[in-house]
Design a protein around this motif. Structure first.
Motif, PDB file in Angstrom:
ATOM      1  N   ILE A 132       0.831  -1.223   0.009  1.00 35.50           N
ATOM      2  CA  ILE A 132      -0.067  -0.003   0.033  1.00 35.50           C
ATOM      3  C   ILE A 132       0.804   1.459   0.019  1.00 35.50           C
ATOM      4  CG2 ILE A 132      -1.762   1.166   1.764  1.00 35.50           C
ATOM      5  CD1 ILE A 132      -3.133  -1.173   0.277  1.00 35.50           C
ATOM      6  N   LEU A 133       0.325   1.902  -1.188  1.00 35.49           N
ATOM      7  CA  LEU A 133       0.993   3.277  -1.299  1.00 35.49           C
ATOM      8  C   LEU A 133       0.534   4.816  -0.755  1.00 35.49           C
ATOM      9  CD1 LEU A 133       3.438   2.749  -3.997  1.00 35.49           C
ATOM     10  CD2 LEU A 133       4.400   2.196  -1.929  1.00 35.49           C
ATOM     11  N   ALA A 134       0.858   5.475   0.649  1.00 34.90           N
ATOM     12  CA  ALA A 134      -0.100   6.066   0.658  1.00 34.90           C
ATOM     13  C   ALA A 134       1.021   7.770   0.650  1.00 34.90           C
ATOM     14  CB  ALA A 134      -0.406   6.434   1.946  1.00 34.90           C
ATOM     15  N   ASP A 135       0.546   8.446  -0.273  1.00 31.07           N
ATOM     16  CA  ASP A 135       0.732   9.636  -0.185  1.00 31.07           C
ATOM     17  C   ASP A 135      -0.123  11.016   0.061  1.00 31.07           C
ATOM     18  OD1 ASP A 135       2.241  12.179  -0.838  1.00 31.07           O
ATOM     19  OD2 ASP A 135       2.101  11.990  -3.051  1.00 31.07           O
ATOM     20  N   GLU A 136       0.826  11.100   1.822  1.00 35.08           N
ATOM     21  CA  GLU A 136       0.045  12.379   2.792  1.00 35.08           C
ATOM     22  C   GLU A 136      -1.265  11.364   2.926  1.00 35.08           C
ATOM     23  OE1 GLU A 136       0.921  14.930   3.963  1.00 35.08           O
ATOM     24  OE2 GLU A 136       2.936  15.638   2.633  1.00 35.08           O
ATOM     25  N   PRO A 137      -1.790  10.327   3.653  1.00 37.55           N
ATOM     26  CA  PRO A 137      -3.245   9.913   3.659  1.00 37.55           C
ATOM     27  C   PRO A 137      -4.128  10.757   4.609  1.00 37.55           C
ATOM     28  CG  PRO A 137      -0.958   8.312   4.788  1.00 37.55           C
ATOM     29  CD  PRO A 137      -0.930   9.450   3.963  1.00 37.55           C
ATOM     30  N   THR A 138      -3.541  11.800   5.394  1.00 42.76           N
ATOM     31  CA  THR A 138      -4.033  11.978   6.297  1.00 42.76           C
ATOM     32  C   THR A 138      -3.759  13.411   6.474  1.00 42.76           C
ATOM     33  OG1 THR A 138      -2.214  12.330   8.117  1.00 42.76           O
ATOM     34  CG2 THR A 138      -3.487  10.080   8.122  1.00 42.76           C
ATOM     35  N   GLY A 139      -3.008  13.765   5.358  1.00 46.40           N
ATOM     36  CA  GLY A 139      -2.838  15.330   4.420  1.00 46.40           C
ATOM     37  C   GLY A 139      -4.565  16.096   4.778  1.00 46.40           C
ATOM     38  N   ALA A 140      -5.658  15.894   4.587  1.00 43.93           N
ATOM     39  CA  ALA A 140      -6.716  16.253   5.037  1.00 43.93           C
ATOM     40  C   ALA A 140      -7.656  16.856   5.862  1.00 43.93           C
ATOM     41  CB  ALA A 140      -7.316  16.049   3.735  1.00 43.93           C
ATOM     42  N   LEU A 141      -7.087  15.828   7.026  1.00 42.28           N
ATOM     43  CA  LEU A 141      -7.604  15.031   8.062  1.00 42.28           C
ATOM     44  C   LEU A 141      -7.384  15.386   8.973  1.00 42.28           C
ATOM     45  CD1 LEU A 141      -7.833  11.205   7.169  1.00 42.28           C
ATOM     46  CD2 LEU A 141      -9.883  13.065   6.491  1.00 42.28           C
TER      47      LEU A 141
END
Ligand code: ADP
Ligand code: ADP
Length: 225
Positions: free
Chosen positions: A162-171
Motif C-alpha cells: 500500500i502506497l499512501a501519499d499524505e494519507p492524513t493530510g486533509a484530515l
C-alpha cells in the motif's frame, strides 16, 4: 523490493531538473515505512517510482528478485495492478458513484464479474468499518469515511504493497489517528505499507523513517525495539 543507484531527471536539453540522486533502498515484505522531507525534496517522485507510475532515469529496480527497470509500460501497468494499492491525500473518489461502486472500479479493469465485484467491494468496506455506508455518495461521507473508502478501493485487488501519499493530510488529528490505526492493522496483517508524511506524530506509527533532502536520502533508520 530493491532500488539501486536510482536517479531521476525531469526534462531534457538545457531544461534538465535533477530530482533524485543515487537512491538505494531495500524494502522487505511487511515493512511499515514513512518517507519524510521538505516540500520539493523528491518524495512524490520516489513514491511514483516505487509504485511503477514512473521510470527512473538511471538505476535498477528489483521486485521479488526480478529486475524490472527496463520493463515495458504494459508490464509496469500489470505489476502495478497486481502488487500496489494507492491512497492519496485528496481521496480521488468518483463523485457520482456510491462507496460500493467506487471500491468496485479497479475490479472492472481487472475483468472481474459483476457479482464478484460487488461481493469483494462489500468485504473490503466491511473491513474498513463502513458496512453501513456502502450506498452513500462521497459527498455524504466525512473526510475520514472518504479515506476509508479510498483504502478499501486500494485493497480490493489484494495488493501486497500500500502506497499512501499524505494519507492524513486533509484530515483532523483524531481522524488521522483512526486512519493510521487502520494502516497499522493492515500492516499487522502482512501488507507492506509506505507513506509520505510531514508530521512526526504520523511517522511515529511506522517502523522505519526515510528522510529525503534535495533528492538524497539523509537518514534511513528502523525503530529500535
Ligand atoms: P506535492 O507532494 O503535491 O508536491 P508538497 O509536498 O509540495 O505537495 O506539499 C503538500 C502540502 O504540505 C502543502 O500544503 C504544503 O504547504 C505542505 N508542506 C510542504 N512541505 C511542508 C513541510 N516541510 N512541513 C509542513 N508542511 C509542508
Ligand atoms: P515532494 O513530493 O517532496 O514535494 P516532488 O517529488 O513532488 O517532491 O518534486 C521534487 C522536485 O521535482 C520539485 O522541485 C518539483 O518541482 C520537481 N518536479 C516534480 N515533477 C516534475 C515534472 N513532471 N517536471 C519537472 N519537474 C518536476
Amino acid at each position: 523490493m530493491k532500488l539501486s543507484n536510482i536517479t531521476k531527471v525531469y526534462g531534457n536539453g538545457s531544461l534538465k531538473v535533477p530530482v533524485l540522486h543515487d537512491i538505494n533502498i531495500t524494502i522487505e515484505d511487511g515493512e511499515f515505512i514513512s518517507i519524510m522531507g521538505p516540500s520539493g525534496s523528491g518524495k512524490s517522485t520516489l513514491m511514483n517510482i516505487i509504485g511503477f507510475l514512473d521510470y527512473p532515469t538511471t538505476g535498477t529496480f528489483e521486485l521479488n528478485g526480478e529486475k524490472i527497470s527496463s520493463a515495458s509500460e504494459k508490464k509496469l501497468a500489470e505489476l502495478r495492478n497486481k502488487h500496489i494499492g494507492f491512497v492519496f491525500q485528496q481521496f480521488f473518489l468518483l463523485p457520482r458513484l456510491n462507496a460500493l461502486k467506487n471500491v468496485e472500479t479497479p475490479l472492472i479493469y481487472a475483468g472481474v464479474s459483476k457479482r464478484e465485484r460487488s461481493d469483494r467491494a462489500m468485504q473490503m468496506l466491511t473491513k474498513v468499518g463502513l458496512k453501513d455506508r456502502v450506498k452513500h455518495l462521497p459527498s455524504e461521507l466525512s473526510g475520514g469515511q472518504k479515506q476509508r473508502v479510498a483504502i478499501a478501493r486500494a485493497l480490493v485487488n489484494n495488493p501486497s504493497i500500500i502506497l499512501a501519499d499524505e494519507p492524513t493530510g486533509a484530515l483532523d488529528s483524531t481522524t488521522s489517528k483512526q486512519i493510521m490505526e487502520l494502516l497499522v492493522q493492515l500492516n499487522n496483517e502482512g501488507k507492506t505499507v509506505i507513506i509520505v508524511t510531514h508530521e512526526d506524530e504520523i511517522a511515529e506509527y511506522t517502523n522505519r523513517r526515510i528522510i529525503l533532502k534535495d533528492g538524497r536520502i539523509t537518514d534511513d533508520r528502523r525503530r529500535t525495539p
